[in-house]
Write a protein that holds these residues in place. Structure first.
Motif, PDB file in Angstrom:
ATOM      1  N   GLY A  25       0.839  -1.183   0.000  1.00  0.00           N
ATOM      2  CA  GLY A  25       0.000   0.000   0.000  1.00  0.00           C
ATOM      3  C   GLY A  25       0.877   1.237   0.000  1.00  0.00           C
ATOM      4  N   VAL A  26       0.246   2.409  -0.050  1.00  0.00           N
ATOM      5  CA  VAL A  26       0.969   3.675  -0.018  1.00  0.00           C
ATOM      6  C   VAL A  26       0.304   4.569   1.017  1.00  0.00           C
ATOM      7  N   VAL A  27       1.120   5.244   1.819  1.00  0.00           N
ATOM      8  CA  VAL A  27       0.583   6.158   2.822  1.00  0.00           C
ATOM      9  C   VAL A  27       1.182   7.545   2.659  1.00  0.00           C
ATOM     10  N   ALA A  28       0.452   8.527   3.144  1.00  0.00           N
ATOM     11  CA  ALA A  28       0.991   9.869   3.315  1.00  0.00           C
ATOM     12  C   ALA A  28       1.392   9.997   4.772  1.00  0.00           C
ATOM     13  N   VAL A  29       2.612  10.443   5.022  1.00  0.00           N
ATOM     14  CA  VAL A  29       3.100  10.718   6.371  1.00  0.00           C
ATOM     15  C   VAL A  29       3.218  12.232   6.445  1.00  0.00           C
ATOM     16  N   ALA A  30       2.402  12.877   7.283  1.00  0.00           N
ATOM     17  CA  ALA A  30       2.319  14.337   7.199  1.00  0.00           C
ATOM     18  C   ALA A  30       2.042  14.981   8.554  1.00  0.00           C
ATOM     19  N   ALA A  31       2.499  16.225   8.673  1.00  0.00           N
ATOM     20  CA  ALA A  31       2.287  16.985   9.898  1.00  0.00           C
ATOM     21  C   ALA A  31       2.425  18.469   9.609  1.00  0.00           C
ATOM     22  N   SER A  32       1.912  19.263  10.540  1.00  0.00           N
ATOM     23  CA  SER A  32       2.137  20.701  10.518  1.00  0.00           C
ATOM     24  C   SER A  32       3.269  20.974  11.497  1.00  0.00           C
ATOM     25  N   SER A  78      -1.950   8.557   6.553  1.00  0.00           N
ATOM     26  CA  SER A  78      -3.186   8.371   5.796  1.00  0.00           C
ATOM     27  C   SER A  78      -2.954   7.289   4.753  1.00  0.00           C
ATOM     28  N   VAL A  79      -3.729   6.218   4.819  1.00  0.00           N
ATOM     29  CA  VAL A  79      -3.632   5.148   3.819  1.00  0.00           C
ATOM     30  C   VAL A  79      -4.320   5.653   2.554  1.00  0.00           C
ATOM     31  N   LEU A  80      -3.543   5.815   1.486  1.00  0.00           N
ATOM     32  CA  LEU A  80      -4.088   6.398   0.263  1.00  0.00           C
ATOM     33  C   LEU A  80      -5.071   5.457  -0.409  1.00  0.00           C
ATOM     34  N   ALA A  81      -6.140   6.041  -0.954  1.00  0.00           N
ATOM     35  CA  ALA A  81      -7.168   5.275  -1.652  1.00  0.00           C
ATOM     36  C   ALA A  81      -6.772   5.075  -3.109  1.00  0.00           C
ATOM     37  N   ASP A  82      -7.485   4.171  -3.792  1.00  0.00           N
ATOM     38  CA  ASP A  82      -7.077   3.797  -5.148  1.00  0.00           C
ATOM     39  C   ASP A  82      -7.249   4.914  -6.183  1.00  0.00           C
ATOM     40  N   HIS A 151     -11.099   1.458  -1.157  1.00  0.00           N
ATOM     41  CA  HIS A 151     -10.055   0.508  -1.501  1.00  0.00           C
ATOM     42  C   HIS A 151      -8.700   1.206  -1.545  1.00  0.00           C
ATOM     43  N   PRO A 152      -7.638   0.535  -1.088  1.00  0.00           N
ATOM     44  CA  PRO A 152      -6.322   1.178  -1.032  1.00  0.00           C
ATOM     45  C   PRO A 152      -5.615   1.223  -2.385  1.00  0.00           C
ATOM     46  N   LEU A 153      -4.757   2.204  -2.539  1.00  0.00           N
ATOM     47  CA  LEU A 153      -3.858   2.288  -3.682  1.00  0.00           C
ATOM     48  C   LEU A 153      -2.768   1.241  -3.492  1.00  0.00           C
ATOM     49  N   VAL A 154      -2.394   0.559  -4.571  1.00  0.00           N
ATOM     50  CA  VAL A 154      -1.363  -0.472  -4.515  1.00  0.00           C
ATOM     51  C   VAL A 154      -0.157  -0.028  -5.334  1.00  0.00           C
ATOM     52  N   LYS A 162      -4.677  -1.317  -8.705  1.00  0.00           N
ATOM     53  CA  LYS A 162      -5.843  -1.401  -7.838  1.00  0.00           C
ATOM     54  C   LYS A 162      -6.073  -2.863  -7.463  1.00  0.00           C
ATOM     55  N   LEU A 163      -6.731  -3.056  -6.332  1.00  0.00           N
ATOM     56  CA  LEU A 163      -7.087  -4.408  -5.922  1.00  0.00           C
ATOM     57  C   LEU A 163      -8.221  -4.925  -6.799  1.00  0.00           C
TER      58      LEU A 163
END
Length: 196
Positions: A25-32, A78-82, A151-154, A162-163
């Motif tokens: 999967g792919v995630v966004a790692v983010a903060a202010s 954030s787990v990115l969607a497809d 559904h998550p982005l692959v 996509k799944l």
């Protein structure tokens, strides 16, 4: 394990291709951080522990974003969607444009969470482990949530996918994975009662 003089070194391109054969999967790692939105995309995210709740991701030791991002009190995952393939590319672009036009929220702790994610995690850095040319970042999970994504982005072989579950057995897994029991809540509950 270091290669011995008699063992040829692995070709980096061949090794990268072999790593890419494993979909993730792919995630966004983010903060202010100090009022500045900062984030990256990562395909190395994984769950680590339920007790205590821990997740992890890896990042290159040459990253110019991580030294700033790690200053945040809390990080949003954030787990990115497809449908987020363009979002992933945007998060890899110029730092000042990474969140332009994206629907997100900033928590009181400074975590940045995407509204249309499949799942979200509010975390803080638990430990960093140097592993070759990357850092493994262990994160303590403080809160989890969902988003509008289904559904998550692959990420697979250096591209997005996509799944597709049409030809797969729809039954939930009932057994063990990662050395722990998995399955429905009912079967987990029953197994605990049986063990009591």
């Amino acid at each position: 394990m270091k290669s011995s003089p008699s063992t040829p070194a692995l070709d980096p391109r061949t090794l990268r291709d072999a790593f890419g054969a494993f979909p993730s999967g792919v995630v966004a790692v983010a903060a202010s951080v100090k009022g500045q939105l900062t984030g990256i995309a990562a395909s190395s995210f994984t769950s680590v522990s339920i007790d205590p709740p821990l997740v992890s991701f890896s990042i290159s030791t040459t990253s110019s974003t991580w030294p700033l991002l790690r200053e945040a009190d809390h990080l949003g995952i954030s787990v990115l969607a497809d449908h987020h393939d363009a979002v992933c590319r945007q998060l890899a672009g110029p730092r000042e444009e990474r969140f332009a036009g994206l629907p997100f929220r900033v928590t009181e702790n400074g975590s940045v969470l995407l509204d249309e994610a499949v799942a979200t995690y509010d975390c803080s850095v638990h430990q960093e482990v140097v592993a070759g040319d990357h850092l493994i970042v262990l994160l303590a999970v403080h809160e989890v949530g969902g988003g509008g994504g289904e559904h998550p982005l692959v990420f697979h072989r250096s591209g997005f996918a996509k799944l597709h579950r049409d030809d797969l057995d729809p039954a939930r897994l009932d057994g063990r994975i990662n050395g722990a029991e998995v399955g429905s809540r009912e079967s987990s509950h029953e197994s605990k009662e049986d063990a009591a």
